[in-house]
Design an enzyme around this catalytic site. Structure first.
Site, PDB file in Angstrom:
ATOM      1  N   SER A 154       0.830  -1.206   0.000  1.00 45.91           N
ATOM      2  CA  SER A 154       0.000   0.000   0.000  1.00 45.91           C
ATOM      3  C   SER A 154       0.870   1.265   0.000  1.00 45.91           C
ATOM      4  O   SER A 154       1.676   1.449  -0.924  1.00 45.91           O
ATOM      5  CB  SER A 154      -0.956  -0.055   1.191  1.00 45.91           C
ATOM      6  N   GLU A 205     -10.204  -4.563  -4.975  1.00 43.52           N
ATOM      7  CA  GLU A 205      -9.734  -3.462  -4.140  1.00 43.52           C
ATOM      8  C   GLU A 205      -9.845  -2.117  -4.862  1.00 43.52           C
ATOM      9  O   GLU A 205      -9.722  -2.028  -6.077  1.00 43.52           O
ATOM     10  CB  GLU A 205      -8.316  -3.710  -3.646  1.00 43.52           C
ATOM     11  N   HIS A 249      -7.584  -5.584  -0.632  1.00 44.12           N
ATOM     12  CA  HIS A 249      -6.339  -4.841  -0.443  1.00 44.12           C
ATOM     13  C   HIS A 249      -5.370  -5.618   0.465  1.00 44.12           C
ATOM     14  O   HIS A 249      -5.746  -6.051   1.546  1.00 44.12           O
ATOM     15  CB  HIS A 249      -6.715  -3.498   0.196  1.00 44.12           C
TER      16      HIS A 249
END
Lengths: 302, 302
Positions: A144, A237, A267
């Site tokens: 991320s 996601e 995610h």
């Protein structure tokens, strides 16, 4: 029968009180509780220390002979998360790749806006290159916002005459565009991330920096000269589009790139490898990619 | 030192008289000469025959015990090329994947416009599924326009109640958008393909069919339900953007997809595996992908 596994993970995330758009101090604690619910195997050795003056956690598997080092950057929208919270995922990656992982506790926003996190990441990378006498046995990785930092470290190293590129990069669900254009199809399927939360955290991180700057939004960077990249994402996601666009940018800039999308997962689904076959399989592919490129000992295929 | 290899291959292609925008009868002969300049190993057994009434070439490696069948569709803008001309590349794929390849001599445009080629491709697939008593041990593959047909076969099979999906698909440099939007960055680097030639060949193939129809332009199709796909492309080819957009479409439609881009190589660089390490390595990755999914014996990971 992984549909049941996928539903279990989705339920955990839907029921979690974590709200990445919420109060940052409260969310740091809730995020810690969510992540610490994941089991860490008894044979994982995690030792706090520093790297280039930056706090970092060294993560190894007891009895394994690590062959190479992965410099890891945790996720959490630049505002939450920690090296400690990343131990479960980082240890699974260490196991699959046969490496040691060093997870960096970079400074967080809003207290420390850009470029504090990148400064820390680059200082840690520079110290690791010094210690390893080169970057052939080093890879970078992250999840991320941490995948954003891993990419930014490579860009910053390229601009720094003295720093070589790592052998390769593994990017889990990269947040690659802090302008948050919100283009992903079916974005409503994601219980973890939404555009409002990302826009709030981007403001905290940027505090005046141009969101189109390549060092904060790698999809807007010229990626020329970066080493082989593996980008993994889940088809459900919000940030799927960031993964696809980062791969497209890398390909156009002649970077060896593999985009690897797993359907109907969320995610950073690799964090749920213990519950979800898709997570374990994706980590195995990431481990294979790291082994291949760390063994090559060259920064690119050219 | 693969830069020298890349330059050799680029020189061969730059010096070739093949012009995919030229007279079709002349170009068929020139294409045949270009491709037949590639060596085929002595241990390759290629036998002409038919499959579902369609001419097809069965390709095996002498002494190998093939484990699965790949139904292969050659390239050539739907207008040139043949199963015979595909033997070199198909045999290399057979070797890397440990399979038998059946390469289909589908009808060519302009004499036979859409849907002749797809009708032939689907008839061959249907016959193969019958012969193999299911599709678990079958994959589809193709290069350029052939990768378009391989995708269209899966879409057509999905619409046909009785036909299962293959275990997976390998798509080399897919021509996935016959509207030819021509968006690829640095498209001028490609000596093989250009927009004018593609637009001419698309007109010959379509002869009135809507270029936005998903069965002729898979980037505009709903790809839901298709099996795992590996898409390979070179960063210097005109059709790089087709590869990226097909991967993006597959990901958004929850298809397991891997996009694998090799820098500084050209359209269907795997055909030059004997001269180019990147081609050989890409074929090895394609072979690994086929082995994994043919061994799974299931149409998808779900």
């Amino acid at each position: 029968m992984t549909q049941q596994q996928r539903e279990t993970v989705a339920r955990i995330l839907h029921n979690s009180p974590v709200d990445l758009g919420g109060d940052v101090l409260e969310q740091r604690e809730l995020f810690r509780q969510l992540v610490s619910a994941n089991p860490v195997s008894d044979d994982v050795i995690a030792e706090p220390g520093t790297l280039g003056g930056v706090p970092a956690m060294s993560i190894e598997i007891a009895g394994a002979a690590p062959d190479g080092v992965v410099l890891y950057f945790h996720g959490g929208c630049f505002a939450v998360g920690s090296a400690q919270a990343s131990v479960g995922l980082a240890a699974n990656l260490a196991r699959k790749a046969g490496v040691r992982v060093v997870s960096v506790d970079y400074r967080l926003a809003p207290e420390h806006p850009y470029p504090a996190a990148l400064d820390d990441a680059l200082a840690a990378y520079r110290a690791l290159v010094d210690r390893e006498q080169g970057a052939e046995r080093i890879a970078v990785a992250g999840e991320s916002a941490g995948a954003n930092l891993a990419t930014a470290v490579m860009l910053a190293a390229r601009e720094d005459g003295g720093l070589p590129q790592p052998s390769c990069a593994v990017l889990f669900s990269p947040w690659a565009d802090v302008t948050v254009p919100g283009r992903t199809h079916d974005a409503g399927l994601d219980p973890v991330i939404n555009g409002d939360a990302l826009r709030l955290r981007a403001r905290d991180y940027l505090q005046g920096t141009d969101p189109l700057d390549g060092l904060v939004s790698p999809v807007h960077a010229d990626l020329t000269g970066l080493p082989p990249m593996l980008i993994q994402a889940g088809s459900q996601e919000y940030l799927l589009d960031d993964a696809v666009r980062l791969a497209a940018r890398a390909a156009a800039d002649h970077v060896p790139v593999t985009l690897d999308v797993t359907p109907r997962v969320l995610h950073v689904f690799q964090a749920f490898a213990a519950l979800l076959d898709e997570g374990d399989e994706a980590l195995a592919r990431a481990g294979g990619f790291l082994r291949t490129h760390l063994a090559d000992g060259t920064a690119d295929r050219a």
